[in-house]
Motif scaffolding. Structure first.
Motif, short mmCIF file in Angstrom:
data_model
loop_
_atom_site.label_atom_id
_atom_site.label_comp_id
_atom_site.label_asym_id
_atom_site.label_seq_id
_atom_site.Cartn_x
_atom_site.Cartn_y
_atom_site.Cartn_z
N ARG A 62 0.82 -1.21 0.00
CA ARG A 62 0.00 0.00 0.00
C ARG A 62 0.85 1.26 0.00
O ARG A 62 1.95 1.30 0.55
CB ARG A 62 -0.94 -0.01 1.21
CG ARG A 62 -2.10 -0.97 1.03
CD ARG A 62 -3.14 -0.79 2.07
NE ARG A 62 -4.33 -1.55 1.71
CZ ARG A 62 -5.33 -1.80 2.54
NH1 ARG A 62 -5.28 -1.35 3.78
NH2 ARG A 62 -6.38 -2.49 2.14
N HIS A 63 0.28 2.29 -0.62
CA HIS A 63 0.92 3.60 -0.66
C HIS A 63 0.20 4.49 0.34
O HIS A 63 -0.99 4.77 0.19
CB HIS A 63 0.82 4.19 -2.07
CG HIS A 63 1.14 3.21 -3.15
ND1 HIS A 63 2.39 2.65 -3.31
CD2 HIS A 63 0.35 2.67 -4.12
CE1 HIS A 63 2.36 1.82 -4.33
NE2 HIS A 63 1.14 1.81 -4.84
N ARG A 64 0.91 4.92 1.37
CA ARG A 64 0.27 5.61 2.49
C ARG A 64 0.47 7.12 2.41
O ARG A 64 1.60 7.60 2.29
CB ARG A 64 0.82 5.07 3.81
CG ARG A 64 0.51 3.59 4.03
CD ARG A 64 0.97 3.11 5.39
NE ARG A 64 0.54 1.74 5.60
CZ ARG A 64 1.26 0.66 5.28
NH1 ARG A 64 2.46 0.83 4.75
NH2 ARG A 64 0.80 -0.54 5.49
N ILE A 65 -0.65 7.83 2.50
CA ILE A 65 -0.65 9.30 2.50
C ILE A 65 -1.14 9.78 3.86
O ILE A 65 -2.22 9.36 4.32
CB ILE A 65 -1.58 9.85 1.40
CG1 ILE A 65 -1.14 9.36 0.02
CG2 ILE A 65 -1.60 11.38 1.44
CD1 ILE A 65 -2.12 9.72 -1.08
N GLY A 66 -0.38 10.62 4.50
CA GLY A 66 -0.84 11.25 5.74
C GLY A 66 -1.63 12.51 5.43
O GLY A 66 -1.17 13.34 4.64
N PRO B 121 -5.37 2.69 -7.04
CA PRO B 121 -5.42 1.45 -6.26
C PRO B 121 -4.31 1.36 -5.21
O PRO B 121 -3.23 1.93 -5.37
CB PRO B 121 -5.27 0.36 -7.33
CG PRO B 121 -5.70 1.00 -8.60
CD PRO B 121 -5.30 2.44 -8.49
N ASN B 122 -4.62 0.64 -4.14
CA ASN B 122 -3.67 0.36 -3.06
C ASN B 122 -3.26 1.60 -2.27
O ASN B 122 -2.20 1.62 -1.65
CB ASN B 122 -2.42 -0.35 -3.59
CG ASN B 122 -2.73 -1.69 -4.21
OD1 ASN B 122 -3.56 -2.44 -3.68
ND2 ASN B 122 -2.11 -2.00 -5.33
N THR B 123 -4.08 2.64 -2.30
CA THR B 123 -3.80 3.83 -1.51
C THR B 123 -4.45 3.71 -0.14
O THR B 123 -5.61 3.32 -0.03
CB THR B 123 -4.32 5.09 -2.22
OG1 THR B 123 -3.64 5.25 -3.46
CG2 THR B 123 -4.10 6.34 -1.36
N GLU B 124 -3.70 4.04 0.88
CA GLU B 124 -4.23 4.08 2.25
C GLU B 124 -3.97 5.47 2.82
O GLU B 124 -2.88 6.02 2.66
CB GLU B 124 -3.57 3.04 3.14
CG GLU B 124 -4.12 3.04 4.57
CD GLU B 124 -3.51 1.97 5.45
OE1 GLU B 124 -4.26 1.27 6.13
OE2 GLU B 124 -2.26 1.84 5.45
N TYR C 245 1.91 10.10 -7.34
CA TYR C 245 3.33 10.27 -7.00
C TYR C 245 3.85 9.02 -6.30
O TYR C 245 4.93 8.50 -6.64
CB TYR C 245 3.51 11.50 -6.13
CG TYR C 245 4.81 11.52 -5.36
CD1 TYR C 245 6.00 11.90 -5.99
CD2 TYR C 245 4.85 11.14 -4.02
CE1 TYR C 245 7.20 11.89 -5.29
CE2 TYR C 245 6.05 11.13 -3.32
CZ TYR C 245 7.21 11.51 -3.96
OH TYR C 245 8.41 11.49 -3.28
N LEU C 246 3.11 8.52 -5.32
CA LEU C 246 3.56 7.34 -4.57
C LEU C 246 3.45 6.08 -5.41
O LEU C 246 4.37 5.25 -5.42
CB LEU C 246 2.73 7.20 -3.29
CG LEU C 246 2.98 8.27 -2.22
CD1 LEU C 246 2.01 8.09 -1.06
CD2 LEU C 246 4.42 8.21 -1.72
N GLU D 48 6.02 8.55 11.18
CA GLU D 48 6.42 7.34 11.91
C GLU D 48 5.51 6.17 11.59
O GLU D 48 5.95 5.00 11.62
CB GLU D 48 6.43 7.61 13.41
CG GLU D 48 7.57 8.52 13.87
CD GLU D 48 7.49 8.85 15.35
OE1 GLU D 48 6.61 8.28 16.04
OE2 GLU D 48 8.29 9.68 15.80
N ALA D 49 4.25 6.44 11.25
CA ALA D 49 3.31 5.38 10.91
C ALA D 49 3.46 4.89 9.48
O ALA D 49 2.75 3.96 9.07
CB ALA D 49 1.88 5.86 11.15
N GLY D 50 4.35 5.51 8.70
CA GLY D 50 4.64 5.01 7.37
C GLY D 50 4.16 5.85 6.22
O GLY D 50 4.21 5.40 5.06
N ALA D 51 3.71 7.08 6.48
CA ALA D 51 3.27 7.93 5.38
C ALA D 51 4.45 8.24 4.46
O ALA D 51 5.51 8.68 4.91
CB ALA D 51 2.67 9.24 5.91
N GLY D 52 4.23 8.03 3.15
CA GLY D 52 5.26 8.34 2.16
C GLY D 52 5.14 9.74 1.62
O GLY D 52 6.04 10.22 0.91
N ALA D 53 4.03 10.41 1.92
CA ALA D 53 3.81 11.80 1.54
C ALA D 53 2.73 12.35 2.46
O ALA D 53 1.95 11.59 3.05
CB ALA D 53 3.37 11.92 0.08
#
Length: 324
Positions: free
Chosen positions: A4-8, A49-52, A152-153, A98-103
């Motif tokens: 998954r691609h994680r966005i904060g 797809p696969n965005t969290e 982007y992610l 810290e929770a894994g956001a890539g952007a």
């Protein structure tokens, strides 16, 4: 989960609510309006797809409500706040990274984006306009912005190719403390912070800018009329005000014009040191449009500009990579 691609996603609940609603004609950014902004951003994210999406679990319950509203169309997870910590943009940035956001997508004005810079995120940011003055912010369609960050992610893009590292004004204070500003740092004649926001041009005695934009409100506006400066341009700008000098018009806030008696304008190189000296009556330092630091009589602060802020994503460059 690993794919998954994680966005904060952060929305400042206090952005767009300062005194400029009384002294100017700025709109009130209400809670329901902020919720609509978030839903529009998340609709764009859901198209990839696969965005969290990671949301801070705030004390007011705003993000918990938003999770319930959107979880049927998008994977959404609340991130717990450390025990004993109060809600703040700085804390939320660090939690989500810290929770894994890539952007990160952060909705708020220049003051909110300054708080993001204070947290020094190691991941890129899309700052979305949601305050009074939004010089540091993306003003385009919010759904397209959310989609662009997710793309982007998902596409594994290089932030150097689709973004710009922000410039920062570093302000060294008496006692060794340092403060930061993204867009503007001003020495003002008032010796108290009061309602913080600046709405009277006569209060400002000198001004340092990383961006000078004549079409967005705020202190950077006055520089835009004399020497336009973009985020990607090197260095900054210094302006000195003196009563009786020719006035330069500026949009201080939505619906509020002011005239600045500009006696001096000059370009600043990166790392060029400037001294901001308080007069006998004392002064305040305004950072990104808000009086933040009180200087006692004859105290001095030293300021310089570096390109060491967060990476700021450009949705246009993400979605149209071959655009000339």
């Amino acid at each position: 989960m690993s794919g998954r691609h994680r966005i904060g996603l952060i929305i400042n609940p206090m952005a767009g609510r300062d005194i400029r609603r009384l002294v100017a004609h700025a709109s009130l950014q209400s809670g329901p309006e902020k919720a609509l902004v978030a839903k529009r951003m998340m609709a764009g994210m859901a198209a990839v797809p696969n965005t969290e999406v990671l949301l801070p679990d705030d004390q007011a319950g705003f993000f918990a409500w938003l999770k319930e509203e959107t979880q049927n169309t998008l994977s959404v997870r609340l991130v717990d706040r450390p025990l004993g910590e109060d809600d703040s943009t700085v804390l939320w940035v660090r939690m989500l990274v810290e929770a894994g956001a890539g952007a990160l997508v952060v909705v708020g004005g220049d003051g909110t984006q300054r708080n993001v810079a204070q947290a020094a995120p190691p991941v890129p940011v899309l700052p979305v306009a949601g305050g009074t003055n939004n010089v540091a912010c993306y003003l385009g369609d919010q759904t397209a912005g959310g989609y662009a960050v997710a793309r982007y992610l998902a596409d594994g893009l290089d932030p150097n190719e689709v973004g710009t590292r922000a410039k920062l004004i570093h302000v060294g204070l008496p006692g060794g403390r340092e403060e930061l500003a993204l867009i503007d740092a001003a020495l003002t004649r008032q010796n108290y912070t009061g309602a913080m926001a600046i709405w009277d041009a006569n209060d400002v005695s000198s001004l340092i800018l990383t961006v000078a934009d004549a079409v967005r409100p705020g202190l950077s506006n006055v520089g835009g009329f004399r020497y336009p400066l973009r985020p990607e341009d090197p260095g900054g700008l210094f302006l000195r005000m003196s009563p009786g000098s020719p006035e330069v018009p500026a949009v201080l806030a939505p619906g509020l014009m002011g005239g600045f008696p500009v006696a001096e304008v000059r370009r600043l190189d990166f790392d060029e040191a400037l001294v901001l000296a308080s007069p006998e009556t004392g002064a305040t330092l305004s950072l990104d449009g808000e009086r933040t630091v009180v200087l006692r009589a004859q105290e001095r602060a030293q300021a310089y500009i570096r390109r060491d802020g967060p990476f700021v994503l450009d949705p246009g460059r993400i979605l149209f990579p071959h655009r000339a």
